[in-house]
Write an enzyme that holds these catalytic residues in place. Structure first.
Site, PDB file in Angstrom:
ATOM      1  N   LYS A   1      36.160 -16.924  20.328  1.00 18.97           N
ATOM      2  CA  LYS A   1      36.437 -15.497  20.068  1.00 18.97           C
ATOM      3  C   LYS A   1      36.304 -14.675  21.346  1.00 18.97           C
ATOM      4  CE  LYS A   1      35.882 -15.760  15.138  1.00 18.97           C
ATOM      5  NZ  LYS A   1      35.135 -15.492  13.915  1.00 18.97           N
TER       6      LYS A   1
ATOM      7  N   ARG B   1      31.282 -23.071  12.419  1.00 17.03           N
ATOM      8  CA  ARG B   1      32.744 -23.197  12.275  1.00 17.03           C
ATOM      9  C   ARG B   1      33.358 -23.213  13.676  1.00 17.03           C
ATOM     10  NH1 ARG B   1      37.290 -19.949  11.972  1.00 17.03           N
ATOM     11  NH2 ARG B   1      38.811 -20.536  10.387  1.00 17.03           N
TER      12      ARG B   1
END
Ligand code: HH2
Length: 288
Positions: free
Chosen positions: A219, A255
Site C-alpha cells: 500500500k 493479507r
C-alpha cells in the site's frame, strides 16, 4: 528455553489473488482463469493458509463492477482452485451477497467483506446460511471518496467502536461469533498517520476478542514514509516490516501479495517470540 519450531502458531497468511483489470498492484495479471488458478496454486504452495479471490478493485477511485461481471471473473477461478485445495481455505473478497452465495457453493469457505455487511442487506444471511468465516473491515466512506480528507478524533477508538458494532450486527443476523474476524482497513479512508497509529495500537483492537486481519501489502503509505519512492511491487520490505509488527501486536491473519517472504518473516518472528500465543496444534520441532 524450548526450541521454538516452525509452524506459525495462532497466525494465518492470506494470499491475495485479484482477478481484475485495475487492482492497484497486480491489475490485469490474472484475468485469464487459467493464469489466476495457477497463481492461486502457487500461493498455496508458498504457504498461504487462505487465498483471497477478488473480482472488484477497492483501490481509491475504483469504479464499481456489476455482480454478473464480478462473478464471471471469480466463479471459474474459485471452482478451479477448489479442486485439490488441501488444507487451504478459499476466501471471496466481495461485498455482494449474490457473488458470495455462488462462491460459497463453488468451494469458498470465507467471505472477506470490505463493507462489513453494510454493502448488501442480504450478505449477513448468506454468510450465516453458508456457515462461512467472515472478515468485517472498517472503511470510512466508499472507495470513490474515502481518501478525500479522512478525519477522526481518535482513529483507534473510532475504528474499534465501529468493529464492535459490526460484530454485534453480524451476530444478531445469525452469523456465529466464532466465525467473525475484524480488520482495521489499512488505507481505507485513512491518512498515513492514521494507518501508522492503527498498526502501533493494534493491541487495542485485539482486545475486542476476535481475530484481527491486517492488510498493508504494497500500500502507498509504505512508500510515503521512506526516502525511496517505489512502485507497488517494490514495497516488499515495508510490507514485511508492518506485517511482523502487526503479528507482534496480536494480528491473526496477514493479507499479502508475496506469500513466501511473508511466511518466512513471520516464522522468524514466531521463533523469536516463541510460545507467546496459544498453540492450536503442538509445535513441530525441527529435526535438522
Ligand atoms: N485491502 C484491499 C482489498 N481487500 N480486504 C481486507 N480484509 N483488508 C484489506 O486491507 C484489504 C482487503 C486492497 O488491496 P488489493 O486487493 O491488493 O487491491 P485492489 O483493491 O486494488 O484489488
Amino acid at each position: 528455553m524450548s526450541i521454538p519450531g516452525k509452524p506459525l502458531r495462532g497466525v494465518r497468511v492470506m494470499g491475495i489473488l485479484n482477478v481484475t483489470p485495475d487492482s492497484f498492484s497486480d491489475g490485469g495479471r490474472f484475468l485469464e482463469p487459467s493464469a489466476a488458478i495457477e497463481h492461486g496454486r502457487a500461493l498455496i504452495a508458498e504457504g498461504a493458509d487462505i487465498v483471497d479471490v477478488g473480482g472488484e478493485s477497492t483501490r481509491p477511485g475504483a469504479q464499481e463492477v456489476s455482480g454478473q461481471e464480478e462473478l464471471a471473473r471469480v466463479g471459474p477461478v474459485i471452482e478451479g482452485l477448489a479442486r485439490g485445495l488441501g488444507d487451504a481455505v478459499i476466501s471471496v473478497d466481495t461485498s455482494k451477497a449474490s457473488v458470495a452465495a455462488v462462491a460459497l457453493q463453488a468451494g469458498a469457505g470465507f467471505v472477506n467483506d470490505v463493507t462489513a455487511l453494510r454493502g448488501d442487506s442480504e450478505m449477513a444471511g448468506v454468510v450465516a446460511a453458508g456457515g462461512a468465516e467472515c472478515c468485517l473491515m472498517h472503511m470510512l466512506g466508499d472507495p470513490r471518496t474515502m481518501q478525500s480528507d479522512p478525519r477522526y478524533e481518535d482513529v483507534v477508538s473510532e475504528v474499534k467502536s465501529f468493529l464492535e458494532e459490526r460484530l454485534a450486527f453480524a451476530v444478531r443476523e445469525g452469523v456465529r461469533e466464532q466465525q467473525v474476524l475484524l480488520d482495521p482497513g489499512i488505507g481505507f479512508g485513512k491518512t498515513i498517520a492514521h494507518n501508522l497509529e492503527l498498526l502501533a495500537r493494534l493491541d487495542e483492537l485485539v482486545s475486542i476478542g476476535r481475530p484481527i486481519v491486517v492488510g498493508t501489502s504494497r500500500k502507498s503509505f509504505l512508500a510515503r514514509v521512506t526516502t525511496r519512492s517505489s512502485e507497488p511491487r517494490e514495497r516488499l520490505a515495508g510490507t514485511l516490516a508492518t506485517s511482523v509488527l502487526a503479528y507482534e501486536r496480536g494480528a491473526s491473519v496477514l493479507r499479502v501479495h508475496d506469500v513466501a517472504p511473508a511466511r518466512e518473516a513471520l516464522e522468524v518472528a514466531a521463533a523469536t517470540l516463541g510460545g507467546r500465543w496459544t498453540a492450536s496444534s503442538p509445535p513441530r520441532i525441527p529435526t535438522s
